[in-house]
Design a protein around this motif. Sequence first.
Motif, PDB file in Angstrom:
ATOM      1  N   ILE A 223      53.057  15.079  41.489  1.00  0.00           N
ATOM      2  CA  ILE A 223      52.528  13.981  40.673  1.00  0.00           C
ATOM      3  C   ILE A 223      53.420  12.752  40.789  1.00  0.00           C
ATOM      4  CG2 ILE A 223      52.145  13.235  38.286  1.00  0.00           C
ATOM      5  CD1 ILE A 223      51.215  16.134  37.713  1.00  0.00           C
ATOM      6  N   ARG A 224      54.718  12.978  40.754  1.00  0.00           N
ATOM      7  CA  ARG A 224      55.668  11.873  40.855  1.00  0.00           C
ATOM      8  C   ARG A 224      55.585  11.201  42.220  1.00  0.00           C
ATOM      9  NH1 ARG A 224      62.067  12.390  39.272  1.00  0.00           N
ATOM     10  NH2 ARG A 224      62.656  10.225  39.654  1.00  0.00           N
ATOM     11  N   ALA A 225      55.488  12.002  43.264  1.00  0.00           N
ATOM     12  CA  ALA A 225      55.398  11.432  44.610  1.00  0.00           C
ATOM     13  C   ALA A 225      54.155  10.574  44.765  1.00  0.00           C
ATOM     14  CB  ALA A 225      55.398  12.552  45.645  1.00  0.00           C
ATOM     15  N   VAL A 226      53.025  11.058  44.266  1.00  0.00           N
ATOM     16  CA  VAL A 226      51.773  10.306  44.365  1.00  0.00           C
ATOM     17  C   VAL A 226      51.874   8.997  43.592  1.00  0.00           C
ATOM     18  CG1 VAL A 226      49.342  10.300  43.682  1.00  0.00           C
ATOM     19  CG2 VAL A 226      50.325  12.311  44.811  1.00  0.00           C
ATOM     20  N   ALA A 227      52.382   9.071  42.368  1.00  0.00           N
ATOM     21  CA  ALA A 227      52.474   7.867  41.539  1.00  0.00           C
ATOM     22  C   ALA A 227      53.372   6.823  42.181  1.00  0.00           C
ATOM     23  CB  ALA A 227      52.987   8.238  40.148  1.00  0.00           C
TER      24      ALA A 227
END
Length: 357
Positions: free
Chosen positions: A66-70
């Motif tokens: 999730i962090r990578a995508v954001a």
Amino acid sequence: MDIKYDRRSFLKTSTVSLGATVLPLTMVELAFAKPDESFTFAYISDSHIQHIKGTQFVRNWDRGLIRAVAETNLLTPKPDFIMYGGDLAQMGTKAELDHGAEMLSKLNGKVYHVMGEHDYYLDLGAYWSKLFGKQYYSFNHKGVHFVVLNSILTYDDWTFNRWPSAEQRMAEMAGLDNPNGSPFMVGEKQREWLRKDLAKVKKDRPIVVFSHSPLQKIYKGWNFWTEDAEQVQALLAPFDKVTVFYGHVHQIQYNQVGNISFTSAMATAWPWPYPQSYAQAEQLLPKLTVQMNRADPFFERDATGWQFIDVHSGRAAATFNLYNNTTRTVAFDPQSGHPQDKTYQDPDSRIPPQVHY
């Protein structure tokens, strides 16, 4: 550990403005096409989304992706595309792949995918292919020829005849340091496809290859190994500028074999521990593996992070930005003719693994 890091200076030298301090992804700049055709792409890998039951998944692995995508969506300039490097799932189930695909669907931009062994060995890639398409392919972008390979195949006897169930086959291939595993390979059919694909490409055109396993023979005990690596390398040898990016190893690696530069990517899930902190069998990783001065080998987020990779004239310089450690750069040195860690710590000066009870 109190780490002081001049973020502004790094952003100034890298010419990239980022929306957060630490990104669990890879930002890659290709600067060896025509100057007016230089471009960037983002590279995320090894999320290992793991289903527990019902709607429950392992939270830590979810948060990494999730962090990578954001943070990919906050990159400026916007990358031309995003590459996902494989092992989206942990046990290859529909629940895991659907959950991971839903998170990846939030990416703003074109996404390409690499097959990982954790995505493959439950149903031999059937559901992954339904979601993401071909398991190997090529495309051109701004003067660069990109090749995506499925490098995690293995012998037919192991795949089709050895295990009483698909679930056991998946579990055996998913294990680290597992003597019941089998070495990865690209395979004859795919190598023939690659030969025909490259026959249409001029020898002075930059080639960038994405695989999941390293297309090298690094350490067989952990399956950091591709059985037909030399045969694949021979197909790439005639080209002037070749770069291979790979995931799978969850650690910093960089190597040069002839004209081919190899660079690994960190995972968004967890780092593989180094031999000093984990081993079920005697081992010796080769010198090409750059060992980080890890602050805490037992901490699941130590040695996960992101890389800014500048590829110039076919040589990759990777700046690794780590959650709980010092920034470091591994780059090709033209004087020595091989990659070097610019901040390599002598073993006597490294922080030893901490004792945990």
